[in-house]
Design an enzyme around this catalytic site. Structure first.
Site, PDB file in Angstrom:
ATOM      1  N   ASP A   1       0.828  -1.215   0.000  1.00  0.00           N
ATOM      2  CA  ASP A   1       0.000   0.000   0.000  1.00  0.00           C
ATOM      3  C   ASP A   1       0.859   1.259   0.000  1.00  0.00           C
ATOM      4  O   ASP A   1       0.534   2.245  -0.648  1.00  0.00           O
ATOM      5  CB  ASP A   1      -0.927  -0.001   1.222  1.00  0.00           C
ATOM      6  CG  ASP A   1      -2.002  -1.067   1.077  1.00  0.00           C
ATOM      7  OD1 ASP A   1      -2.282  -1.464  -0.077  1.00  0.00           O
ATOM      8  OD2 ASP A   1      -2.539  -1.507   2.105  1.00  0.00           O
ATOM      9  N   CYS A   2       1.978   1.206   0.721  1.00  0.00           N
ATOM     10  CA  CYS A   2       2.826   2.398   0.795  1.00  0.00           C
ATOM     11  C   CYS A   2       3.843   2.469  -0.339  1.00  0.00           C
ATOM     12  O   CYS A   2       4.359   3.532  -0.659  1.00  0.00           O
ATOM     13  CB  CYS A   2       3.506   2.482   2.148  1.00  0.00           C
ATOM     14  SG  CYS A   2       4.173   0.925   2.747  1.00  0.00           S
ATOM     15  N   TYR A   3       4.149   1.311  -0.951  1.00  0.00           N
ATOM     16  CA  TYR A   3       5.103   1.265  -2.069  1.00  0.00           C
ATOM     17  C   TYR A   3       4.462   0.495  -3.218  1.00  0.00           C
ATOM     18  O   TYR A   3       4.743  -0.691  -3.418  1.00  0.00           O
ATOM     19  CB  TYR A   3       6.404   0.578  -1.635  1.00  0.00           C
ATOM     20  CG  TYR A   3       7.168   1.321  -0.565  1.00  0.00           C
ATOM     21  CD1 TYR A   3       7.817   2.517  -0.870  1.00  0.00           C
ATOM     22  CD2 TYR A   3       7.250   0.828   0.731  1.00  0.00           C
ATOM     23  CE1 TYR A   3       8.507   3.203   0.115  1.00  0.00           C
ATOM     24  CE2 TYR A   3       7.947   1.505   1.712  1.00  0.00           C
ATOM     25  CZ  TYR A   3       8.574   2.696   1.388  1.00  0.00           C
ATOM     26  OH  TYR A   3       9.270   3.373   2.362  1.00  0.00           O
TER      27      TYR A   3
END
Lengths: 396, 139
Positions: A136-138
């Site tokens: 989700d963050c990368y």
């Protein structure tokens, strides 16, 4: 007799007396030890040769969208990504993806980690290819791009083992040619190879680690770095000559420096036929002449330094510990040694020419006031020795 | 025989000239002693040949003129094995493998490795073993 502070004051004022380890013996012979110890502030030592345990941490910065690299290659050479998102570790001996290695023996190993490091420092454009499983963050799953060292946030060389104090001379007692990290060794002791700067080598000029320790500032391929630890396999407890010079590998240094300050003349990819790739590094280490004893030890000559001749056809791979003979570096540099009465031609894998050049560059930097000495914050161990890997839990 | 000299030649063959027995005529018609170090002249490809020719100056000049009547380039300075000076680290690893001392350590002080092209017999030992790729073959 002298302190680091006094020597650094003289360096700063441009009045320090600096000689290389190649020059100091004749100088002391002429002046006498006592007078020379008062006069000389620093003796510079150096070495240039293959140092397999070398590598670097690189930080790429973030792409848009961001990626957490889980597998990555630079110029098709695999780098280690099991650290933070866009940090990687590139090792000197990593071979290129798709290299047939020794499938067609002996393999050529034309390009690998050491060559990527050289190209990076030479400012060349390199290809990064990285994959990710996506988070989700990368979210980015794949990236292919070109970069140079200037595009990186950090490029920090971190070498777990450099500057072996002394080293083996490789020879081959078997009846076929062998391809080793000590080069191509012809059968029946036809030739021998060595790898050490001998009388110019850092730890041979400070055999008991009186001045070289953790925190010592060093010249690493043109950059000013430092010793961050004892090197891997450091074994201060070793066989020594009556003069204290180790007659086997003994001590090692773990070195680090900023690659952006390095000069690619002194960081060179190495291809060893039938063996693999590596990296040749140029290292310079200053020795502060704090007292007569330290000066005396920098006066070591090639003829006083013994190296063990080891059979790489059997004794080295099978770890028998057998030493075929001991020879000194003066004999090795003559290009010929005698083993059991037989003449053996000798080659060198390390460059005395480059080592001497480095010792002179470092001496000039110190004379100009551009290189200050750093007092170690911890000594290298004198009593440690080498452990072996035991095979446990095998079916018997 | 005192006026016999030896010259090292490097010949470049374009695709079309490989079928002609040029070396044969150098021996037969021009009375030259020929010592071929290395040759790679194959059909449908360009080719190279490095050789020594020994004979009188006149015979060698006439031989070279003869070669030039074909579409073959003759170089008196061309060499098949090149050492790139800035790739060489002067380690000296190549020295024992070089059979003719074309590669040798200059002196004990500098320990620089010198390359004397005129002594090279193009065995390619250095090309195969140089860890730094300093010695390369032009063909």
């Amino acid at each position: 007799m002298k302190t680091y502070e006094q020597i650094n004051d003289r360096i700063e004022s441009g009045t320090a007396v600096v000689l290389t380890a190649d020059e100091i013996m004749d100088y002391v012979d002429k002046k006498g030890l006592e007078a020379a110890a008062k006069e000389v502030d620093v003796v510079t030592t150096a070495t240039f040769g293959a140092m397999c345990s070398s590598g670097c941490f690189l930080n790429f910065g973030h792409s848009t969208p961001k990626i957490r690299m889980t597998e990555a290659w630079i110029n098709d050479v695999l780098v280690y990504t099991g650290i933070a998102a866009v940090d990687v570790f590139l090792g000197a001996t990593q071979i290129r993806h798709g290299d047939p290695a020794n499938m067609y023996h002996p393999g050529d190993f034309r390009y690998g980690g050491g060559h990527v490091i050289e190209d990076l420092i030479a400012g060349k454009s390199l290809q990064l290819f990285a994959l990710s499983y996506g988070t989700d963050c990368y979210p980015l799953r794949e990236i292919r791009t070109q970069f140079t060292i200037n595009d990186l946030n950090q490029a920090t060389m971190v070498n777990p083992r450099n500057c072996y104090q002394n080293y083996n001379v490789g020879i081959n007692n078997s009846d076929k040619t062998i391809y080793t990290y000590m080069g191509q060794l012809e059968p029946n002791q036809k030739n021998a190879n060595y790898s050490s700067a001998g009388q110019l080598s850092p730890l041979l000029n400070d055999p008991f680690y009186d001045t070289i320790g953790v925190g010592t500032r060093v010249w690493l391929a043109g950059a000013h770095g430092h010793v961050y630890s004892e090197g891997t396999q450091h074994a201060g407890h070793c066989e020594r000559t009556p003069g204290g010079v180790p007659t086997e590998g003994a001590g090692t240094l773990a070195l680090t420096a900023d690659m952006k300050q390095m000069n690619s003349e002194f960081v060179r990819g190495v291809s060893l036929r039938g063996y693999g790739v590596s990296l040749a590094m140029g290292v310079g280490v200053p020795i502060p002449i704090l007292n007569e004893q330290i000066l005396k030890r920098t006066c070591v000559r090639d003829r006083d330094i013994l190296a063990p001749v080891i059979d790489y056809g059997h004794d080295y791979p099978q770890k028998t510990g057998k030493v075929v003979a001991q020879v000194n570096y003066e004999q090795l540099r003559s290009g010929q040694i005698q083993i059991n009465g037989k003449k053996v031609e000798v080659g060198s894998l390390s460059s005395y020419h480059k080592a001497n050049k480095i010792a002179n560059i470092l001496a000039d930097e110190i004379r100009r006031g551009d290189f200050q000495l750093a007092k170690p914050i911890a000594a290298l161990p004198k009593e440690s020795s080498m452990k072996s890997l035991e095979k446990r839990g095998e079916n018997s | 025989m005192s006026d016999m000299i030896t010259k090292k030649l490097m010949l470049y063959f374009p695709k079309c000239e490989c079928e002609k027995p040029i070396i044969y005529h150098l021996v037969k018609d021009h009375d030259l002693i020929v010592n071929i170090f290395r040759a790679k002249v194959t059909p449908e490809e360009e080719g190279h040949l490095v050789l020594d020719v020994t004979g009188t100056r006149e015979a060698i000049d006439a031989g070279i003129e003869f070669i030039k009547t074909f579409d073959v380039t003759v170089s008196l300075t061309g060499i098949g094995v090149v050492r790139e000076d800035d790739r060489c680290t002067h380690c000296g690893y190549c020295v024992p493998y070089c059979p003719t001392d074309a590669l040798r350590v200059a002196d004990d002080k500098t320990r620089e490795v010198l390359y004397d092209e005129t002594k090279c017999i193009e065995c390619l030992a250095c090309v195969r073993i140089c860890p730094f790729g300093a010695c390369t073959s032009t063909f």
